[in-house]
Design an enzyme around this catalytic site. Structure first.
Site, short mmCIF file in Angstrom:
data_model
loop_
_atom_site.label_atom_id
_atom_site.label_comp_id
_atom_site.label_asym_id
_atom_site.label_seq_id
_atom_site.Cartn_x
_atom_site.Cartn_y
_atom_site.Cartn_z
N GLU A 132 10.56 13.42 29.43
CA GLU A 132 10.86 12.32 30.37
C GLU A 132 11.44 11.12 29.65
O GLU A 132 11.01 10.82 28.53
CB GLU A 132 9.56 11.92 31.09
CG GLU A 132 9.06 13.02 31.98
CD GLU A 132 7.66 12.76 32.53
OE1 GLU A 132 7.12 11.65 32.33
OE2 GLU A 132 7.11 13.67 33.13
N HIS B 209 8.01 11.23 37.90
CA HIS B 209 6.61 11.04 37.47
C HIS B 209 5.95 9.88 38.24
O HIS B 209 5.65 8.84 37.65
CB HIS B 209 6.54 10.79 35.95
CG HIS B 209 5.17 11.04 35.39
ND1 HIS B 209 4.93 11.43 34.10
CD2 HIS B 209 3.94 10.93 35.97
CE1 HIS B 209 3.63 11.56 33.90
NE2 HIS B 209 3.00 11.26 35.02
N ARG C 212 1.65 17.87 33.74
CA ARG C 212 2.49 17.34 32.66
C ARG C 212 3.68 18.28 32.48
O ARG C 212 3.55 19.50 32.69
CB ARG C 212 1.71 17.31 31.34
CG ARG C 212 0.69 16.19 31.25
CD ARG C 212 1.37 14.85 31.01
NE ARG C 212 0.42 13.78 30.85
CZ ARG C 212 -0.02 12.99 31.84
NH1 ARG C 212 0.41 13.16 33.08
NH2 ARG C 212 -0.87 12.02 31.59
O1 GLV Z 1 0.39 11.00 34.75
C1 GLV Z 1 -0.37 10.18 35.11
C2 GLV Z 1 -1.72 10.07 34.64
O2 GLV Z 1 -2.12 10.79 33.73
O3 GLV Z 1 -2.44 9.21 35.17
#
Ligand code: GLV
Length: 349
Positions: free
Chosen positions: A297, A315, A268
């Site tokens: 983001e 992401h 993250r």
């Molecule tokens: O970031 C993506 C997830 O947590 O699946």
């Protein structure tokens, strides 16, 4: 009395019905729940793949949070029918939303990370929580290795070099070998372990940090992230985001990794102190960074855009058709199990 012909017709009809049912269920392994289930309110709070949104819409009474710019409008009219919230990595259910939905029974996240869900509040209120582990492990681990290769071998930069015609003016400069490097992983869970296994295939030696040492692990354990960073070439963030792991990669860790070290973040954005990362890259105190996740983001610090030694991704750790479909099926399966009173497929709370 019924004639033999009528009985024959009836048997044929039943057989055809059976056949049609069989064909329907083979074509639709996840058929929509109709009738009673269709009146269950489900609140979608994040953008998900169209397949999931459509299936939720077919099976339940679906409310999309973005259709209610005034949250009060949604809450004052529909709170009594909303029994499930579906979120994703960017939006879940905080304490305020949970409190506002008195009939909420389950929060099902289209993500493995659940940092946007107030788990304590859910526990307190007996609200079930599910996520999508396992089905995305390979995908995220593959991307982590892709980032390492792209960063050290400057694959994206080389691509830009060719496209811009600069190759005609001379060879691209030499890059850094990936095979055989020391990879330090923060968090040796499912994804961390999958990254380790892949990196072993490149003859990398693996070390890790986690809250406690994993007795059955063959990898070298460091009891602090600074020690891990001081002793590896590539530091990978692969742990869940919690209060404890917020900014787990700070100035001290970045300095320990040093000007020849590389940072990979597929966790993250908030795992890394982004301002510190930007300064370290601008000042040459860090060798480079491969980043799939950012603090705010989709906003990415623009200072990074001009740097050659970064690879920036939007992401996309689990973002393939195959994996996102499997994740969607898990969300649907968990909701269905819950509302049919069956065991959840991937219960978290
Ligand atoms: O970031 C993506 C997830 O947590 O699946």
């Amino acid at each position: 009395m019924r004639s033999a012909l009528m009985l024959h017709d009836e048997t044929l009809w039943n057989r055809n019905l059976l056949r049609a049912t069989f064909l329907y269920f083979s074509a639709n392994p996840n058929p929509p729940i109709t009738g009673k289930m269709g009146s269950i309110g489900v609140l979608l709070v994040a953008q998900v793949v169209p397949y999931l949104e459509q299936e939720l819409d077919k099976r339940y009474k679906l409310f999309r949070i973005w259709d209610y710019p005034q949250k009060e409008q949604l809450l004052s009219h529909h709170t009594s029918s909303i029994r499930a919230v579906v979120g994703a990595s960017g939006a879940g259910a905080d304490a305020e939303l949970i409190e506002a939905l008195p009939k909420l029974e389950i929060v099902s996240s289209f993500s493995v990370g659940v940092d946007k869900i107030d788990l304590e509040k859910c526990k307190e209120k007996g609200i079930r929580v599910t996520n999508t582990p396992d089905v995305l492990t390979d995908e995220v681990a593959d991307l982590a290795i892709g980032l390492m290769l792209a960063l050290l071998r400057r694959i994206c930069e080389c691509d830009r070099y060719v496209r811009s015609g600069k190759w005609k003016q001379g060879e691209y400069k030499l890059t850094t070998k990936f095979s055989g490097k020391t990879v330090g992983i923060i968090g040796l869970g499912r994804i961390g372990t999958a990254i380790a296994k892949r990196a072993e295939g490149f003859n990398c030696s693996i070390s890790y940090y986690s809250r406690t040492e994993k007795r059955d692990s063959k990898y070298k354990y460091y009891p602090s992230v600074v020690e891990l960073a001081s002793n590896c070439n590539i530091l990978v963030v692969a742990c869940p985001l919690t209060e404890e792991t917020h900014h787990i990669v700070n100035r001290e860790v970045i300095n320990a990794l040093g000007p020849k070290g590389f940072l990979i973040n597929i966790g993250r954005g908030k795992h890394v102190d982004e301002q510190e990362l930007v300064s370290a890259l601008l000042e040459g105190r860090l060798g480079g960074a491969g980043i799939d996740v950012f603090e705010n983001e989709p906003y990415v610090p623009e200072e990074l855009f001009g740097l050659e030694n970064v690879v920036l991704l939007p992401h996309v750790g689990s973002a393939t058709v195959e994996t996102r479909t499997a994740m969607a099926d898990l969300v649907l399966g968990n909701l269905e199990a819950h509302f049919l009173g069956k065991p959840l497929l991937t219960p978290l709370v």
